[in-house]
Design a protein around this motif. Structure first.
Motif, PDB file in Angstrom:
ATOM      1  N   ILE A 170       0.819  -1.198   0.000  1.00 50.46           N
ATOM      2  CA  ILE A 170       0.000   0.000   0.000  1.00 50.46           C
ATOM      3  C   ILE A 170       0.862   1.260   0.000  1.00 50.46           C
ATOM      4  O   ILE A 170       0.473   2.290  -0.512  1.00 50.46           O
ATOM      5  CB  ILE A 170      -0.945   0.005   1.225  1.00 50.46           C
ATOM      6  N   ASN A 171       2.069   1.187   0.532  1.00 44.29           N
ATOM      7  CA  ASN A 171       2.933   2.362   0.567  1.00 44.29           C
ATOM      8  C   ASN A 171       3.650   2.628  -0.742  1.00 44.29           C
ATOM      9  O   ASN A 171       4.241   3.686  -0.920  1.00 44.29           O
ATOM     10  CB  ASN A 171       3.993   2.214   1.669  1.00 44.29           C
ATOM     11  N   TRP A 172       3.640   1.672  -1.658  1.00 41.68           N
ATOM     12  CA  TRP A 172       4.415   1.838  -2.885  1.00 41.68           C
ATOM     13  C   TRP A 172       3.656   2.684  -3.884  1.00 41.68           C
ATOM     14  O   TRP A 172       2.517   2.407  -4.230  1.00 41.68           O
ATOM     15  CB  TRP A 172       4.731   0.484  -3.520  1.00 41.68           C
ATOM     16  N   SER A 173       4.285   3.723  -4.374  1.00 44.94           N
ATOM     17  CA  SER A 173       3.755   4.520  -5.477  1.00 44.94           C
ATOM     18  C   SER A 173       4.930   4.988  -6.285  1.00 44.94           C
ATOM     19  O   SER A 173       5.782   5.686  -5.768  1.00 44.94           O
ATOM     20  CB  SER A 173       2.973   5.721  -4.944  1.00 44.94           C
TER      21      SER A 173
ATOM     22  N   GLU B 104       6.746   7.754  -1.536  1.00 43.52           N
ATOM     23  CA  GLU B 104       5.935   6.611  -1.974  1.00 43.52           C
ATOM     24  C   GLU B 104       6.480   6.105  -3.298  1.00 43.52           C
ATOM     25  O   GLU B 104       5.754   5.984  -4.286  1.00 43.52           O
ATOM     26  CB  GLU B 104       4.462   7.017  -2.111  1.00 43.52           C
ATOM     27  N   PHE B 105       7.787   5.815  -3.317  1.00 43.82           N
ATOM     28  CA  PHE B 105       8.473   5.548  -4.579  1.00 43.82           C
ATOM     29  C   PHE B 105       9.519   4.445  -4.395  1.00 43.82           C
ATOM     30  O   PHE B 105      10.678   4.608  -4.697  1.00 43.82           O
ATOM     31  CB  PHE B 105       9.115   6.858  -5.032  1.00 43.82           C
ATOM     32  N   ALA B 106       9.092   3.321  -3.826  1.00 43.89           N
ATOM     33  CA  ALA B 106      10.018   2.225  -3.550  1.00 43.89           C
ATOM     34  C   ALA B 106      10.611   1.669  -4.843  1.00 43.89           C
ATOM     35  O   ALA B 106       9.915   1.589  -5.855  1.00 43.89           O
ATOM     36  CB  ALA B 106       9.281   1.110  -2.806  1.00 43.89           C
ATOM     37  N   PRO B 107      11.902   1.305  -4.838  1.00 42.05           N
ATOM     38  CA  PRO B 107      12.805   1.292  -3.688  1.00 42.05           C
ATOM     39  C   PRO B 107      13.639   2.557  -3.532  1.00 42.05           C
ATOM     40  O   PRO B 107      14.617   2.560  -2.794  1.00 42.05           O
ATOM     41  CB  PRO B 107      13.710   0.102  -4.014  1.00 42.05           C
TER      42      PRO B 107
ATOM     43  N   ASP C 176       9.004   2.715   5.661  1.00 41.12           N
ATOM     44  CA  ASP C 176       8.964   1.334   6.125  1.00 41.12           C
ATOM     45  C   ASP C 176       8.988   1.337   7.651  1.00 41.12           C
ATOM     46  O   ASP C 176       9.947   1.805   8.268  1.00 41.12           O
ATOM     47  CB  ASP C 176      10.172   0.560   5.579  1.00 41.12           C
ATOM     48  N   LYS C 177       7.891   0.878   8.233  1.00 37.49           N
ATOM     49  CA  LYS C 177       7.749   0.865   9.688  1.00 37.49           C
ATOM     50  C   LYS C 177       7.987   2.249  10.285  1.00 37.49           C
ATOM     51  O   LYS C 177       8.642   2.412  11.317  1.00 37.49           O
ATOM     52  CB  LYS C 177       8.706  -0.159  10.311  1.00 37.49           C
ATOM     53  N   GLY C 178       7.460   3.257   9.599  1.00 38.62           N
ATOM     54  CA  GLY C 178       7.545   4.620  10.094  1.00 38.62           C
ATOM     55  C   GLY C 178       8.844   5.335   9.797  1.00 38.62           C
ATOM     56  O   GLY C 178       9.013   6.502  10.154  1.00 38.62           O
ATOM     57  N   LYS C 179       9.766   4.668   9.094  1.00 39.28           N
ATOM     58  CA  LYS C 179      11.078   5.250   8.814  1.00 39.28           C
ATOM     59  C   LYS C 179      11.250   5.505   7.324  1.00 39.28           C
ATOM     60  O   LYS C 179      10.899   4.674   6.485  1.00 39.28           O
ATOM     61  CB  LYS C 179      12.182   4.302   9.305  1.00 39.28           C
ATOM     62  N   HIS C 180      11.795   6.667   6.983  1.00 42.57           N
ATOM     63  CA  HIS C 180      12.076   7.020   5.590  1.00 42.57           C
ATOM     64  C   HIS C 180      13.328   6.266   5.140  1.00 42.57           C
ATOM     65  O   HIS C 180      14.413   6.472   5.680  1.00 42.57           O
ATOM     66  CB  HIS C 180      12.297   8.544   5.494  1.00 42.57           C
ATOM     67  N   VAL C 181      13.192   5.405   4.147  1.00 43.64           N
ATOM     68  CA  VAL C 181      14.302   4.576   3.681  1.00 43.64           C
ATOM     69  C   VAL C 181      14.313   4.543   2.158  1.00 43.64           C
ATOM     70  O   VAL C 181      13.396   5.030   1.502  1.00 43.64           O
ATOM     71  CB  VAL C 181      14.200   3.134   4.227  1.00 43.64           C
ATOM     72  N   GLY C 182      15.357   3.941   1.591  1.00 44.53           N
ATOM     73  CA  GLY C 182      15.441   3.754   0.157  1.00 44.53           C
ATOM     74  C   GLY C 182      16.794   4.129  -0.400  1.00 44.53           C
ATOM     75  O   GLY C 182      17.667   4.643   0.313  1.00 44.53           O
ATOM     76  N   LEU C 183      16.968   3.857  -1.687  1.00 46.74           N
ATOM     77  CA  LEU C 183      18.229   4.177  -2.351  1.00 46.74           C
ATOM     78  C   LEU C 183      18.563   5.657  -2.236  1.00 46.74           C
ATOM     79  O   LEU C 183      19.709   6.031  -1.984  1.00 46.74           O
ATOM     80  CB  LEU C 183      18.158   3.765  -3.819  1.00 46.74           C
ATOM     81  N   ASN C 184      17.575   6.523  -2.423  1.00 47.74           N
ATOM     82  CA  ASN C 184      17.838   7.957  -2.362  1.00 47.74           C
ATOM     83  C   ASN C 184      18.351   8.393  -1.003  1.00 47.74           C
ATOM     84  O   ASN C 184      19.226   9.261  -0.895  1.00 47.74           O
ATOM     85  CB  ASN C 184      16.564   8.741  -2.694  1.00 47.74           C
TER      86      ASN C 184
END
Length: 277
Positions: free
Chosen positions: A7-10, A48-51, A56-64
Protein backbone atom coordinates in the motif's frame (compact mmCIF):
# COMPACT_ATOMS: atom_id res chain seq x y z
CA UNK A 1 5.42 -8.90 0.49
CA UNK A 2 3.26 -7.74 3.35
CA UNK A 3 0.18 -5.61 2.69
CA UNK A 4 1.61 -2.52 4.41
CA UNK A 5 4.55 -2.27 2.05
CA UNK A 6 2.32 -2.79 -1.00
CA UNK A 7 0.00 0.00 0.00
CA UNK A 8 2.93 2.36 0.57
CA UNK A 9 4.41 1.84 -2.89
CA UNK A 10 3.75 4.52 -5.48
CA UNK A 11 6.20 4.84 -8.34
CA UNK A 12 4.98 7.96 -10.06
CA UNK A 13 8.17 8.65 -12.00
CA UNK A 14 7.10 11.32 -14.38
CA UNK A 15 5.09 14.52 -14.36
CA UNK A 16 3.59 16.85 -16.92
CA UNK A 17 5.73 19.95 -17.09
CA UNK A 18 2.83 22.31 -17.59
CA UNK A 19 0.93 21.58 -14.41
CA UNK A 20 1.22 25.00 -12.83
CA UNK A 21 2.15 28.57 -13.45
CA UNK A 22 4.94 29.60 -11.12
CA UNK A 23 5.49 33.10 -9.80
CA UNK A 24 8.80 34.74 -10.79
CA UNK A 25 11.61 33.72 -8.47
CA UNK A 26 13.33 36.47 -6.54
CA UNK A 27 17.10 36.60 -7.18
CA UNK A 28 19.25 35.32 -4.34
CA UNK A 29 22.86 34.50 -3.55
CA UNK A 30 24.64 31.44 -4.92
CA UNK A 31 22.83 28.35 -3.64
CA UNK A 32 25.96 26.28 -2.91
CA UNK A 33 27.38 29.11 -0.79
CA UNK A 34 24.10 29.30 1.12
CA UNK A 35 24.04 25.53 1.62
CA UNK A 36 27.61 25.50 2.91
CA UNK A 37 26.93 28.42 5.25
CA UNK A 38 23.81 26.77 6.67
CA UNK A 39 25.42 23.33 6.74
CA UNK A 40 22.21 21.86 5.32
CA UNK A 41 21.16 20.64 1.86
CA UNK A 42 17.37 20.74 1.50
CA UNK A 43 16.13 17.82 -0.60
CA UNK A 44 12.59 17.51 -1.94
CA UNK A 45 11.02 14.13 -2.62
CA UNK A 46 7.92 12.00 -2.35
CA UNK A 47 8.08 9.05 0.02
CA UNK A 48 5.93 6.61 -1.97
CA UNK A 49 8.47 5.55 -4.58
CA UNK A 50 10.02 2.22 -3.55
CA UNK A 51 12.81 1.29 -3.69
CA UNK A 52 14.03 4.87 -4.13
CA UNK A 53 11.98 6.56 -1.38
CA UNK A 54 9.37 5.00 0.86
CA UNK A 55 8.24 4.66 4.45
CA UNK A 56 8.96 1.33 6.13
CA UNK A 57 7.75 0.86 9.69
CA UNK A 58 7.55 4.62 10.09
CA UNK A 59 11.08 5.25 8.81
CA UNK A 60 12.08 7.02 5.59
CA UNK A 61 14.30 4.58 3.68
CA UNK A 62 15.44 3.75 0.16
CA UNK A 63 18.23 4.18 -2.35
CA UNK A 64 17.84 7.96 -2.36
CA UNK A 65 18.23 8.15 1.40
CA UNK A 66 21.45 6.12 1.34
CA UNK A 67 22.84 8.00 -1.66
CA UNK A 68 22.12 11.47 -0.28
CA UNK A 69 23.72 10.47 3.01
CA UNK A 70 26.92 9.92 1.00
CA UNK A 71 26.44 13.12 -1.01
CA UNK A 72 26.02 15.02 2.25
CA UNK A 73 29.30 13.57 3.54
CA UNK A 74 31.11 14.66 0.37
CA UNK A 75 29.70 18.19 0.59
CA UNK A 76 30.21 18.40 4.34
CA UNK A 77 26.54 19.15 5.07
CA UNK A 78 23.51 17.51 6.66
CA UNK A 79 20.50 16.42 4.58
CA UNK A 80 17.09 17.92 5.35
CA UNK A 81 14.24 16.00 3.71
CA UNK A 82 11.10 17.78 2.54
CA UNK A 83 8.39 15.31 1.52
CA UNK A 84 5.40 16.22 -0.65
CA UNK A 85 3.26 14.68 -3.41
CA UNK A 86 5.10 14.16 -6.72
CA UNK A 87 3.07 16.75 -8.61
CA UNK A 88 4.41 19.39 -6.22
CA UNK A 89 8.07 18.34 -6.36
CA UNK A 90 9.22 20.07 -9.55
CA UNK A 91 7.26 23.29 -8.91
CA UNK A 92 8.79 23.27 -5.40
CA UNK A 93 12.27 23.03 -6.89
CA UNK A 94 11.65 25.99 -9.19
CA UNK A 95 10.17 28.15 -6.44
CA UNK A 96 13.14 27.55 -4.13
CA UNK A 97 11.35 25.42 -1.53
CA UNK A 98 14.38 23.10 -1.58
CA UNK A 99 17.78 22.91 -3.28
CA UNK A 100 17.53 19.67 -5.27
CA UNK A 101 15.08 16.85 -5.95
CA UNK A 102 15.75 13.28 -4.79
CA UNK A 103 12.76 11.68 -6.47
CA UNK A 104 14.40 10.37 -9.64
CA UNK A 105 12.77 11.09 -12.98
CA UNK A 106 13.38 9.65 -16.41
CA UNK A 107 15.80 11.93 -18.26
CA UNK A 108 14.06 13.10 -21.44
CA UNK A 109 14.74 15.74 -24.09
CA UNK A 110 11.70 17.73 -22.98
CA UNK A 111 12.79 17.81 -19.35
CA UNK A 112 16.33 18.83 -20.26
CA UNK A 113 14.87 21.95 -21.88
CA UNK A 114 13.74 23.07 -18.44
CA UNK A 115 15.88 21.26 -15.86
CA UNK A 116 19.43 20.16 -15.25
CA UNK A 117 19.88 16.52 -14.23
CA UNK A 118 22.37 14.83 -11.94
CA UNK A 119 24.49 11.96 -13.24
CA UNK A 120 22.19 8.93 -13.80
CA UNK A 121 21.60 6.72 -10.77
CA UNK A 122 20.00 3.72 -12.51
CA UNK A 123 18.56 2.45 -15.75
CA UNK A 124 14.90 3.36 -16.27
CA UNK A 125 14.01 1.13 -19.22
CA UNK A 126 10.43 -0.15 -19.01
CA UNK A 127 9.26 -3.73 -18.40
CA UNK A 128 6.02 -5.56 -17.62
CA UNK A 129 5.01 -6.92 -14.21
CA UNK A 130 2.49 -9.77 -14.09
CA UNK A 131 0.95 -12.02 -11.45
CA UNK A 132 3.21 -14.92 -10.56
CA UNK A 133 2.32 -18.03 -12.52
CA UNK A 134 0.43 -16.25 -15.31
CA UNK A 135 1.56 -18.35 -18.28
CA UNK A 136 -0.41 -16.23 -20.77
CA UNK A 137 2.20 -13.44 -20.64
CA UNK A 138 5.76 -14.46 -21.48
CA UNK A 139 6.82 -11.36 -23.44
CA UNK A 140 5.56 -7.74 -23.61
CA UNK A 141 3.51 -8.36 -26.76
CA UNK A 142 1.40 -10.96 -24.91
CA UNK A 143 -0.58 -8.16 -23.25
CA UNK A 144 -2.53 -7.81 -26.53
CA UNK A 145 -6.23 -7.52 -25.74
CA UNK A 146 -5.63 -7.47 -21.97
CA UNK A 147 -6.26 -4.67 -19.46
CA UNK A 148 -3.02 -3.09 -18.25
CA UNK A 149 -2.00 -0.06 -16.23
CA UNK A 150 0.70 2.43 -15.24
CA UNK A 151 1.10 5.64 -13.27
CA UNK A 152 -0.65 8.75 -14.54
CA UNK A 153 1.54 11.33 -16.35
CA UNK A 154 4.57 9.00 -16.42
CA UNK A 155 6.97 8.04 -19.17
CA UNK A 156 6.07 4.42 -18.40
CA UNK A 157 2.40 5.07 -19.18
CA UNK A 158 3.30 6.75 -22.46
CA UNK A 159 5.49 3.84 -23.54
CA UNK A 160 2.81 1.32 -22.53
CA UNK A 161 0.24 3.18 -24.62
CA UNK A 162 2.63 3.21 -27.58
CA UNK A 163 3.17 -0.55 -27.25
CA UNK A 164 -0.55 -1.32 -27.05
CA UNK A 165 -1.29 0.76 -30.16
CA UNK A 166 1.07 -1.45 -32.17
CA UNK A 167 -0.53 -4.73 -31.07
CA UNK A 168 -3.08 -6.57 -33.25
CA UNK A 169 -5.65 -6.41 -30.45
CA UNK A 170 -5.73 -3.40 -28.16
CA UNK A 171 -6.75 -3.76 -24.53
CA UNK A 172 -7.68 -1.06 -22.02
CA UNK A 173 -4.80 0.94 -20.56
CA UNK A 174 -5.70 2.28 -17.12
CA UNK A 175 -4.05 5.36 -15.60
CA UNK A 176 -3.40 5.26 -11.85
CA UNK A 177 -2.69 8.15 -9.51
CA UNK A 178 -0.11 5.93 -7.80
CA UNK A 179 1.49 2.63 -8.71
CA UNK A 180 0.31 1.16 -5.41
CA UNK A 181 -3.23 1.22 -6.82
CA UNK A 182 -2.00 -0.43 -10.02
CA UNK A 183 -0.30 -3.22 -8.05
CA UNK A 184 -3.44 -3.72 -5.96
CA UNK A 185 -5.54 -4.11 -9.13
CA UNK A 186 -2.94 -6.52 -10.54
CA UNK A 187 -3.05 -8.62 -7.37
CA UNK A 188 -6.86 -8.65 -7.48
CA UNK A 189 -6.92 -9.67 -11.14
CA UNK A 190 -8.61 -6.47 -12.35
CA UNK A 191 -5.71 -5.88 -14.77
CA UNK A 192 -3.26 -8.36 -16.28
CA UNK A 193 -0.05 -6.33 -16.11
CA UNK A 194 1.62 -3.15 -14.91
CA UNK A 195 4.28 -1.27 -16.88
CA UNK A 196 7.05 0.39 -14.90
CA UNK A 197 10.81 0.79 -14.88
CA UNK A 198 12.83 -2.40 -14.56
CA UNK A 199 14.51 -1.40 -11.24
CA UNK A 200 11.18 -0.68 -9.58
CA UNK A 201 9.31 -3.78 -10.67
CA UNK A 202 12.34 -5.99 -10.02
CA UNK A 203 12.24 -4.75 -6.42
CA UNK A 204 8.48 -5.33 -6.20
CA UNK A 205 8.79 -8.85 -7.63
CA UNK A 206 11.69 -9.79 -5.35
CA UNK A 207 10.02 -8.61 -2.16
CA UNK A 208 6.40 -9.53 -2.84
CA UNK A 209 6.48 -13.16 -3.92
CA UNK A 210 3.21 -12.41 -5.75
CA UNK A 211 4.52 -10.95 -9.01
CA UNK A 212 6.99 -11.70 -11.80
CA UNK A 213 8.95 -9.51 -14.21
CA UNK A 214 8.33 -10.14 -17.90
CA UNK A 215 11.42 -9.75 -20.07
CA UNK A 216 12.68 -8.42 -22.39
CA UNK A 217 12.13 -4.76 -21.59
CA UNK A 218 10.47 -2.58 -24.22
CA UNK A 219 10.92 0.95 -25.48
CA UNK A 220 14.21 2.87 -25.73
CA UNK A 221 16.93 2.62 -23.11
CA UNK A 222 16.46 5.38 -20.57
CA UNK A 223 17.97 6.50 -17.27
CA UNK A 224 16.86 7.97 -13.96
CA UNK A 225 18.47 11.15 -12.66
CA UNK A 226 17.78 13.74 -9.98
CA UNK A 227 16.13 16.89 -11.40
CA UNK A 228 18.07 20.07 -10.62
CA UNK A 229 17.31 23.76 -11.01
CA UNK A 230 18.99 25.01 -14.20
CA UNK A 231 19.31 28.69 -13.24
CA UNK A 232 22.66 30.42 -12.71
CA UNK A 233 22.34 30.41 -8.92
CA UNK A 234 22.38 26.59 -8.88
CA UNK A 235 25.31 25.98 -11.25
CA UNK A 236 27.92 25.55 -8.51
CA UNK A 237 25.65 23.29 -6.46
CA UNK A 238 24.85 21.12 -9.47
CA UNK A 239 28.56 20.81 -10.28
CA UNK A 240 29.39 19.93 -6.66
CA UNK A 241 26.71 17.22 -6.58
CA UNK A 242 28.03 15.77 -9.86
CA UNK A 243 31.58 15.67 -8.48
CA UNK A 244 30.35 14.03 -5.27
CA UNK A 245 28.38 11.42 -7.20
CA UNK A 246 31.41 10.75 -9.41
CA UNK A 247 33.47 9.93 -6.32
CA UNK A 248 30.70 7.77 -4.89
CA UNK A 249 30.51 5.84 -8.15
CA UNK A 250 34.30 5.53 -8.59
CA UNK A 251 35.00 4.08 -5.13
CA UNK A 252 32.18 1.51 -5.31
CA UNK A 253 29.70 3.07 -2.92
CA UNK A 254 27.14 3.60 -5.70
CA UNK A 255 27.35 -0.04 -6.76
CA UNK A 256 26.83 -1.23 -3.18
CA UNK A 257 23.79 0.98 -2.77
CA UNK A 258 22.32 -0.24 -6.08
CA UNK A 259 22.91 -3.87 -5.11
CA UNK A 260 21.26 -3.29 -1.74
CA UNK A 261 18.05 -1.95 -3.27
CA UNK A 262 17.91 -3.55 -6.75
CA UNK A 263 19.93 -6.73 -6.32
CA UNK A 264 22.10 -5.68 -9.28
CA UNK A 265 24.48 -2.88 -10.27
CA UNK A 266 23.69 -0.65 -13.23
CA UNK A 267 26.30 0.57 -15.69
CA UNK A 268 25.31 4.20 -16.14
CA UNK A 269 26.97 7.01 -18.11
CA UNK A 270 28.47 10.03 -16.34
CA UNK A 271 25.91 12.27 -18.07
CA UNK A 272 22.99 11.92 -20.45
CA UNK A 273 23.36 14.66 -23.07
CA UNK A 274 21.12 13.20 -25.77
CA UNK A 275 18.24 11.20 -24.24
CA UNK A 276 16.54 8.54 -26.35
CA UNK A 277 13.12 10.01 -25.48
Amino acid sequence: MNRRVLINWSLALGVSLGLSTLAPKVASADVLDAVKKAGVLKVGTETEFAPFDFIDKGKHVGLNVDLFDEIGKELGVKIEWIALPWDGVLPGLESGKFDIVAGPATITKKRLERYKFSPPIAEATVAILKKKGDASITKPEDIAGKATGAGKATVQLSLLQDLVKKLPKQGEVKEYVGFNEAYADLAAGRIAAVANSLPNIAFVAQTSGAFEVVLPTFGPKTYFGFPENADAEHVKLNEAVAVAMGKIKADGRMGKIQKKWFGVEFDTPAEVKEPSL
